[in-house]
Scaffold this motif. Sequence first.
Motif, PDB file in Angstrom:
ATOM      1  N   GLY A  75       0.813  -1.216   0.000  1.00  0.00           N
ATOM      2  CA  GLY A  75       0.000   0.000   0.000  1.00  0.00           C
ATOM      3  C   GLY A  75       0.843   1.261   0.000  1.00  0.00           C
ATOM      4  N   GLY A  76       0.202   2.368  -0.406  1.00  0.00           N
ATOM      5  CA  GLY A  76       0.903   3.647  -0.472  1.00  0.00           C
ATOM      6  C   GLY A  76       0.420   4.629   0.576  1.00  0.00           C
ATOM      7  N   ILE A  77       0.839   5.880   0.401  1.00  0.00           N
ATOM      8  CA  ILE A  77       0.502   6.939   1.361  1.00  0.00           C
ATOM      9  C   ILE A  77      -0.082   8.153   0.648  1.00  0.00           C
ATOM     10  CG2 ILE A  77       2.236   6.230   3.048  1.00  0.00           C
ATOM     11  CD1 ILE A  77       4.027   8.469   1.921  1.00  0.00           C
ATOM     12  N   GLY A  78      -0.573   7.997  -0.573  1.00  0.00           N
ATOM     13  CA  GLY A  78      -1.021   9.141  -1.366  1.00  0.00           C
ATOM     14  C   GLY A  78      -2.019  10.039  -0.674  1.00  0.00           C
ATOM     15  N   PRO A  79      -3.199   9.539  -0.274  1.00  0.00           N
ATOM     16  CA  PRO A  79      -4.186  10.424   0.374  1.00  0.00           C
ATOM     17  C   PRO A  79      -3.682  11.049   1.673  1.00  0.00           C
ATOM     18  CG  PRO A  79      -5.215   8.389  -0.357  1.00  0.00           C
ATOM     19  CD  PRO A  79      -3.743   8.198  -0.514  1.00  0.00           C
ATOM     20  N   ALA A  80      -2.934  10.289   2.469  1.00  0.00           N
ATOM     21  CA  ALA A  80      -2.408  10.828   3.729  1.00  0.00           C
ATOM     22  C   ALA A  80      -1.392  11.937   3.463  1.00  0.00           C
ATOM     23  CB  ALA A  80      -1.782   9.716   4.562  1.00  0.00           C
ATOM     24  N   LEU A  81      -0.549  11.753   2.439  1.00  0.00           N
ATOM     25  CA  LEU A  81       0.437  12.780   2.102  1.00  0.00           C
ATOM     26  C   LEU A  81      -0.257  14.035   1.593  1.00  0.00           C
ATOM     27  CD1 LEU A  81       3.423  13.523   1.807  1.00  0.00           C
ATOM     28  CD2 LEU A  81       3.381  12.495  -0.470  1.00  0.00           C
ATOM     29  N   PHE A  82      -1.269  13.859   0.758  1.00  0.00           N
ATOM     30  CA  PHE A  82      -2.022  15.019   0.267  1.00  0.00           C
ATOM     31  C   PHE A  82      -2.716  15.745   1.411  1.00  0.00           C
ATOM     32  CE2 PHE A  82      -6.189  16.670  -0.986  1.00  0.00           C
ATOM     33  CZ  PHE A  82      -5.798  17.678  -1.844  1.00  0.00           C
ATOM     34  N   ASN A  83      -3.351  15.005   2.308  1.00  0.00           N
ATOM     35  CA  ASN A  83      -4.024  15.631   3.451  1.00  0.00           C
ATOM     36  C   ASN A  83      -3.049  16.404   4.327  1.00  0.00           C
ATOM     37  OD1 ASN A  83      -6.520  14.712   2.712  1.00  0.00           O
ATOM     38  ND2 ASN A  83      -6.584  13.016   4.160  1.00  0.00           N
ATOM     39  N   SER A  84      -1.820  15.898   4.454  1.00  0.00           N
ATOM     40  CA  SER A  84      -0.823  16.591   5.279  1.00  0.00           C
ATOM     41  C   SER A  84      -0.546  17.987   4.733  1.00  0.00           C
ATOM     42  CB  SER A  84       0.477  15.772   5.327  1.00  0.00           C
ATOM     43  OG  SER A  84       0.273  14.517   5.930  1.00  0.00           O
ATOM     44  N   PHE A  85      -0.320  18.080   3.429  1.00  0.00           N
ATOM     45  CA  PHE A  85      -0.077  19.392   2.831  1.00  0.00           C
ATOM     46  C   PHE A  85      -1.332  20.253   2.838  1.00  0.00           C
ATOM     47  CE2 PHE A  85       3.507  17.096   0.857  1.00  0.00           C
ATOM     48  CZ  PHE A  85       4.524  17.988   1.137  1.00  0.00           C
ATOM     49  N   TYR A  86      -2.482  19.642   2.584  1.00  0.00           N
ATOM     50  CA  TYR A  86      -3.738  20.385   2.528  1.00  0.00           C
ATOM     51  C   TYR A  86      -4.066  21.010   3.885  1.00  0.00           C
ATOM     52  CZ  TYR A  86      -8.489  21.329   0.804  1.00  0.00           C
ATOM     53  OH  TYR A  86      -9.653  21.933   0.397  1.00  0.00           O
ATOM     54  N   VAL A  87      -3.980  20.205   4.937  1.00  0.00           N
ATOM     55  CA  VAL A  87      -4.253  20.715   6.285  1.00  0.00           C
ATOM     56  C   VAL A  87      -3.220  21.769   6.682  1.00  0.00           C
ATOM     57  CG1 VAL A  87      -4.321  20.079   8.729  1.00  0.00           C
ATOM     58  CG2 VAL A  87      -5.450  18.631   7.037  1.00  0.00           C
ATOM     59  N   LEU A 251      -0.087  12.198   7.299  1.00  0.00           N
ATOM     60  CA  LEU A 251       1.021  11.255   7.235  1.00  0.00           C
ATOM     61  C   LEU A 251       1.483  10.833   8.624  1.00  0.00           C
ATOM     62  CD1 LEU A 251       2.580   9.929   4.944  1.00  0.00           C
ATOM     63  CD2 LEU A 251       4.301  11.720   5.128  1.00  0.00           C
ATOM     64  N   ALA A 252       1.554  11.771   9.557  1.00  0.00           N
ATOM     65  CA  ALA A 252       1.958  11.422  10.917  1.00  0.00           C
ATOM     66  C   ALA A 252       0.945  10.496  11.574  1.00  0.00           C
ATOM     67  CB  ALA A 252       2.127  12.703  11.747  1.00  0.00           C
ATOM     68  N   VAL A 253      -0.339  10.740  11.331  1.00  0.00           N
ATOM     69  CA  VAL A 253      -1.382   9.872  11.871  1.00  0.00           C
ATOM     70  C   VAL A 253      -1.309   8.493  11.222  1.00  0.00           C
ATOM     71  CG1 VAL A 253      -3.880   9.555  12.078  1.00  0.00           C
ATOM     72  CG2 VAL A 253      -2.870  11.809  12.423  1.00  0.00           C
ATOM     73  N   HIS A 254      -1.039   8.469   9.919  1.00  0.00           N
ATOM     74  CA  HIS A 254      -0.910   7.188   9.208  1.00  0.00           C
ATOM     75  C   HIS A 254       0.250   6.374   9.776  1.00  0.00           C
ATOM     76  CE1 HIS A 254      -1.226   4.360   5.895  1.00  0.00           C
ATOM     77  NE2 HIS A 254       0.064   4.524   5.632  1.00  0.00           N
ATOM     78  N   LEU A 255       1.354   7.045  10.100  1.00  0.00           N
ATOM     79  CA  LEU A 255       2.490   6.347  10.689  1.00  0.00           C
ATOM     80  C   LEU A 255       2.119   5.753  12.045  1.00  0.00           C
ATOM     81  CD1 LEU A 255       5.494   5.592  10.724  1.00  0.00           C
ATOM     82  CD2 LEU A 255       5.974   7.880  11.618  1.00  0.00           C
ATOM     83  N   TRP A 256       1.408   6.531  12.860  1.00  0.00           N
ATOM     84  CA  TRP A 256       0.963   6.015  14.157  1.00  0.00           C
ATOM     85  C   TRP A 256       0.013   4.835  13.987  1.00  0.00           C
ATOM     86  CZ3 TRP A 256      -4.144   5.908  15.806  1.00  0.00           C
ATOM     87  CH2 TRP A 256      -4.344   5.457  17.108  1.00  0.00           C
ATOM     88  N   TYR A 257      -0.883   4.927  13.012  1.00  0.00           N
ATOM     89  CA  TYR A 257      -1.894   3.882  12.820  1.00  0.00           C
ATOM     90  C   TYR A 257      -1.259   2.569  12.384  1.00  0.00           C
ATOM     91  CZ  TYR A 257      -5.786   1.330  10.756  1.00  0.00           C
ATOM     92  OH  TYR A 257      -6.688   0.353  10.430  1.00  0.00           O
ATOM     93  N   ILE A 258      -0.359   2.618  11.415  1.00  0.00           N
ATOM     94  CA  ILE A 258       0.218   1.368  10.926  1.00  0.00           C
ATOM     95  C   ILE A 258       1.146   0.740  11.959  1.00  0.00           C
ATOM     96  CG2 ILE A 258       0.037   2.042   8.505  1.00  0.00           C
ATOM     97  CD1 ILE A 258       2.957   2.777   8.523  1.00  0.00           C
ATOM     98  N   GLN A 259       1.704   1.546  12.832  1.00  0.00           N
ATOM     99  CA  GLN A 259       2.569   0.999  13.873  1.00  0.00           C
ATOM    100  C   GLN A 259       1.770   0.386  15.021  1.00  0.00           C
ATOM    101  OE1 GLN A 259       5.631   0.278  12.918  1.00  0.00           O
ATOM    102  NE2 GLN A 259       6.754   1.504  14.394  1.00  0.00           N
ATOM    103  N   SER A 260       0.541   0.843  15.225  1.00  0.00           N
ATOM    104  CA  SER A 260      -0.216   0.393  16.384  1.00  0.00           C
ATOM    105  C   SER A 260      -1.347  -0.567  16.042  1.00  0.00           C
ATOM    106  CB  SER A 260      -0.785   1.599  17.128  1.00  0.00           C
ATOM    107  OG  SER A 260      -1.637   2.348  16.273  1.00  0.00           O
ATOM    108  N   GLU A 261      -2.010  -0.379  14.896  1.00  0.00           N
ATOM    109  CA  GLU A 261      -3.209  -1.158  14.625  1.00  0.00           C
ATOM    110  C   GLU A 261      -3.231  -1.871  13.282  1.00  0.00           C
ATOM    111  OE1 GLU A 261      -6.736   1.070  15.241  1.00  0.00           O
ATOM    112  OE2 GLU A 261      -6.053   1.993  17.114  1.00  0.00           O
ATOM    113  N   ALA A 262      -2.351  -1.545  12.362  1.00  0.00           N
ATOM    114  CA  ALA A 262      -2.407  -2.134  11.030  1.00  0.00           C
ATOM    115  C   ALA A 262      -2.045  -3.614  11.069  1.00  0.00           C
ATOM    116  CB  ALA A 262      -1.464  -1.395  10.085  1.00  0.00           C
TER     117      ALA A 262
END
Length: 302
Positions: A75-87, A251-262
Motif C-alpha cells: 500500500g501507499g501513502i497518497g491520500p495521507a500525504l495530500f491531506n498533510s499538505f492540505y491541512v 502522514l503522521a497519523v498514518h504512521l501512528w496507525y500502521i505501527q499500532s493497529e495495522a
Amino acid sequence: MSMRKEVSAASPYSFSKRRKASVLMDRLFTGMVWGIGIVVILFIIGLLFLLMEKGLPELSWDFLYGLPSEIEEGGGIGPALFNSFYVLIISLLVSIPIGMAAGIYLAEFAPNNKLIEFVRICVEGLSSVPSIIFGLFGIALFVEFFEIGLTILGAAISLAFLNLPVLTRVTEESIRAVPVELRNASFALGSTHLQTIRSVLLPVALNGIMTGICLTAGRAFGESAVIILTAGVSTSGEMWDFNLFSPGGTLAVHLWYIQSEAIVPDVELIAQKTTTVLIFVALLINILFRVPLWFNARKTQV
C-alpha cells in the motif's frame, strides 16, 4: 621611588603571564565549542541515517501516490500525504495573518499597561500548552458544538489555534528587536506608521518571523494528537480530495496507525518509508521558507 620601580618592572611580566593564560583559555573554549558542535552534527547525521537506512532505498512513486491498503501488502501513502499538505496550507493561511497582526499590534500599538502584560503572559502560556488540549478544544467546537464530525476543516483550524501563540510572540519579539534608529529615521523622512511597519520593520524582522513560521509549519506537519481528535485516522480514499468536510488523516497519523493497529504483512517497511518521507518533507518545508530570506538578504545587500 624604589617601590614604583619594582611595580613597573613586574608589570610587563604579570601582563604577559595573564595574556598567555587568556590565550590558552580562549583556545580551550574554542576547541570545546568545536568539539561539541561536531559531536552534535555527527549525532544528527547518525540519527537520520538510522531512521532512513531501510526506508530510503525502498521509496518509489507508487508508494507516494498509491492508496493505502488495509490487508494486502504494497500500500501507499497518497491520500495521507495530500491531506498533510492540505491541512498544513489551510492552517497557515489562517494562522499567519492573524498571528502577525496580533504580534504587530502588541509591538507597535498596544498600550503599556497591566492588561497587555496579562495578555502577553496568556499568549506565552498558550504556546507551551500540550497539543492534545487544542485537540480536545477542536472536538468540543467542531464535533460537538457545530456537529460537522471529524473533518479536514476542523483539523486545520485547530492547528491554526495551536500555531497562533507562537507566531504572535515571535512576530512581536522580532519587531521589538529592530533598532530604534531605523524606526526614527523612517519617521524623520515623513513616513506614516503603516509605511514604517511595511517598508522598514517587517523587512528587517523577516528573519525572525520566518524562523517562527518554519517552526510552526514543521510542528503542524508532524502533529498527530490534534489530527486524531479532530480529523480522525482515516482518509476519504481519494488522492485529490479537496472537500473540507472529508476525513483528514495525515502522514503522521498514518504512521501512528500502521505501527499500532495495522495488520498488513509489510507494516514495518511501510513505517520506515513513511518516516523517510516525513523527514524529507520537514527538510523541504524549512528550505522553502528560507527562500524569502535569501531574496531579502540579496535585496538588502544591493
